[in-house]
Design a protein around this motif. Structure first.
Motif, PDB file in Angstrom:
ATOM      1  N   HIS A 191       0.827  -1.201   0.000  1.00  0.00           N
ATOM      2  CA  HIS A 191       0.000   0.000   0.000  1.00  0.00           C
ATOM      3  C   HIS A 191       0.866   1.257   0.000  1.00  0.00           C
ATOM      4  CE1 HIS A 191      -3.608   2.383   0.619  1.00  0.00           C
ATOM      5  NE2 HIS A 191      -3.045   2.974   1.663  1.00  0.00           N
ATOM      6  N   LEU A 195       1.210   4.401  -2.701  1.00  0.00           N
ATOM      7  CA  LEU A 195       1.131   5.817  -2.349  1.00  0.00           C
ATOM      8  C   LEU A 195       2.392   6.559  -2.796  1.00  0.00           C
ATOM      9  CD1 LEU A 195      -0.391   5.613   1.257  1.00  0.00           C
ATOM     10  CD2 LEU A 195      -1.575   6.194  -0.869  1.00  0.00           C
ATOM     11  N   ASN A 204      -7.182   5.142   0.758  1.00  0.00           N
ATOM     12  CA  ASN A 204      -6.007   5.477   1.539  1.00  0.00           C
ATOM     13  C   ASN A 204      -6.317   5.023   2.960  1.00  0.00           C
ATOM     14  OD1 ASN A 204      -4.432   7.066   3.493  1.00  0.00           O
ATOM     15  ND2 ASN A 204      -3.616   8.108   1.679  1.00  0.00           N
ATOM     16  N   TYR A 213      -4.244  12.986   5.413  1.00  0.00           N
ATOM     17  CA  TYR A 213      -3.022  12.440   4.806  1.00  0.00           C
ATOM     18  C   TYR A 213      -2.373  13.508   3.946  1.00  0.00           C
ATOM     19  CZ  TYR A 213      -0.029   9.735   1.649  1.00  0.00           C
ATOM     20  OH  TYR A 213       1.027   9.275   0.909  1.00  0.00           O
TER      21      TYR A 213
END
Length: 602
Positions: A191, A195, A204, A213
């Motif tokens: 993950h 990103l 997210n 974020y």
């Protein structure tokens, strides 16, 4: 001496006074300083080279120590120490009485936690934020710096759950370099990679659990990190600032080291990145070679590690049997219970951990492995005194903790011959858990036994004196115990030295040997309270053996950093100290019982 920018940085307030165009020069000076000092002393080089710009940015935005900056794991705090006025201390880094290799509250008000076990910073931050809210300290801010490797630990996820749902303004700075010792593994790593690459994942996970974020941010761009941190503060809520960094940055030897980017080093030549002299074989390498051989003849043997494949010696096994090694990330609790599942499935798991990190998974050892009487072997590297990494890394609690686990058998080899034999005995055990412990040290000479009695090895026996003192050695303390026996024999004290091999539970034959001597002295590099000596004393009491049992070991306290040899000497675990203690105890015993103790024949 040429004046440098770094020489003028005596605290964060001086750092804030620098112009943006001066910061590039400062980063170069800090990296040069780190390479020079850490190559001389040993320590965590790669992690700190990777956080130079990030740490500068944090101290320019936040007001430490009023704002609490908490570094997860703590090995990435060298730059923080430099910027908070401790440059001079790096000449004594990790030496006795010198600068600690991790944050240390007594060292500076800028160090808020003595944090060197991974995945804890977010929980500290959660508690600090709650305390500040209750005390009305709205002017203070909490910042937690955590690596992607540490984020794989279960405690970090428990904290994320609370932080995301709590709404308090905590800034989580995610230092994402794609690795701890080794590359980060698992779904989280995938993950974060998405990103980092700005791929549209559709979700997210940080936002899903309540965080704002910001990122990904180039962690080597000071201005970008500063802007992101200031934006995070303005949001007045829990925020993840995702910074992408490169471990070992700026030092070619570390950048080329794909194994662990010089995560932790000994003394090396800074020009070549290599040790100045050849290192003798270590216990870790001896174990790794033996396990690889065992794997060839025992297809049921599998191995688990908590993000430490090379540090615990598993790389050889992994090269030969890649499908039989499982790196679970920094997640010791999961490693142990996953091992229980592997054992239930018909395999024999070998869980390889530093002894200090076993502390984190004792509930799983007790309830998930031992309760089910499962054949799981725990191999505990860095057992006993480890030296320069200090109180959180000494592996001094394992014997006391494992001694309370029903059905657990614990072995400690005195030399590599016994390492091979005991490891093979452990992986052949099918009716319950086993553990094998050895130190962070070079292997020594082989210590042959005079004979074996019901699994116990007799290493020394006085020939012309009575049975005065029974020295019970544990693991590598066999060598000083034998030397102590020689010193005692020269003082007309009759001595037997026994290596139990399997320390726990207490072998009944050891109780019999104790009954035939006037005095028993146990020698162990673990805490005296609850250790092998305590277990033997209790066993003798239960068997109504009157021989007094005295224990030499480590105190019930935290032992500071220093060299392994010096710390062992400080706590009476040298041949001379062992002999001196035995002589004193024997003299006291004879003074109080001059006629009631008859000399026992052989």
């Amino acid at each position: 001496m040429t004046s440098t920018l770094l020489s003028h940085i005596t605290g964060p307030e001086r750092l804030k006074q620098l112009r943006p165009d001066q910061l590039s020069t400062l980063t170069t000076e800090i990296r040069d300083f780190l390479v020079d000092r850490v190559c001389r002393t040993g320590g965590h080089l790669g992690p700190n080279l990777g956080v130079v710009e990030l740490t500068i940015a944090l101290h320019r935005v936040f007001d430490s120590p009023a704002d609490r900056i908490v570094f997860d794991t703590g090995h990435q705090s060298y730059v923080h120490k430099i910027l908070t006025g401790r440059q001079a201390g790096f000449d004594t880094l990790r030496a006795a009485g010198g600068l600690a290799g991790y944050p240390q509250r007594g060292e500076s008000p800028h160090d808020h936690v003595e944090n060197s076990h991974a995945s804890t910073a977010l929980s500290y931050a959660d508690g600090l934020a709650k305390a500040q809210q209750l005390l009305g300290e709205q002017h203070r801010r909490v910042v937690a710096v955590i690596g992607d490797g540490a984020l794989t630990g279960g405690l970090a996820w428990e904290a994320l759950n609370n932080l995301g749902g709590g709404g308090r303004p905590v800034v989580v700075v995610l230092n994402d370099n794609g690795r701890s010792y080794d590359p980060t593994v698992g779904g989280l790593a995938e993950h974060l990679a998405a990103l980092r690459e700005h791929r549209d994942t559709g979700r997210n996970l940080f936002e899903d659990i309540g965080f704002a974020y910001l990122g990904p941010v180039d962690g080597h761009d000071i201005a970008a990190v500063e802007d992101a941190c200031r934006a995070a503060v303005r949001l007045h809520r829990p925020v993840v600032v995702h910074c992408v960094t490169e471990k070992g940055r700026g030092y070619p030897s570390a950048e080329r080291d794909e194994a662990d980017r010089m995560h932790g080093i000994g003394v090396i030549d800074p020009a070549t990145g290599r040790p100045s002299s050849a290192s003798p074989p270590s216990w870790t390498s001896a174990f790794g070679a033996e396990l690889a051989e065992i794997g060839a003849s025992h297809p049921e043997v599998v191995a688990l590690t908590a993000a430490m494949l090379r540090p615990v010696g598993l790389h050889r096994f992994a090269q030969r049997f890649p499908e039989r090694v499982f790196d679970v990330g920094i997640a010791e609790q999961h490693a142990v219970t996953s091992a229980a599942g592997l054992a239930m499935g018909g395999l024999h798991p070998v869980v390889c951990l530093y002894a200090t990190f076993l502390n984190r998974a004792i509930d799983q050892v007790l309830m998930d492995v031992a309760l089910h009487r499962l054949p799981v072997t725990f191999v505990l590297d860095r057992a006993g005194i480890t030296g320069p990494d200090g109180p959180s890394h000494h592996g001094m609690w394992d014997l006391a903790l494992l001694g309370a686990v029903p059905g657990m058998r614990v072995a400690a080899p005195r030399d590599t011959t016994q390492l091979a034999a005991l490891l093979r005995e452990a992986v052949s055990t099918q009716d319950g858990p086993t553990a094998l412990r050895f130190p962070k040290a070079s292997v020594g000479a082989q210590i042959p036994a005079l004979n074996r009695m019901d699994g116990l090895d007799i290493l020394y026996r006085s020939r012309s004196q009575p049975l005065d003192v029974l020295l019970v050695s544990t693991g590598v303390l066999a060598a000083p115990a034998v030397r102590a026996a020689e010193l005692l024999s020269s003082n007309d004290i009759g001595v037997t030295v026994v290596d139990p091999r399997w320390l726990l539970p207490i072998n009944p034959t050891l109780i019999h040997l104790a009954s035939r001597h006037r005095l028993v002295l146990t020698v162990e590099d673990g805490v005296r309270a609850g250790g092998v000596g305590t277990a033997l004393a209790q066993a003798c009491t239960d068997a109504r053996v009157a021989t007094p049992v005295h224990n030499l070991g480590l105190p019930r306290g935290f032992v500071d950093h220093g060299s392994r040899s010096a710390l062992l000497a400080e706590h009476g675990l040298t041949a001379e100290s062992i002999a001196g203690t035995a002589l004193t105890l024997h003299s006291t015993l004879m003074a109080h019982h001059p006629t009631s103790l008859e000399r026992m024949p052989r």
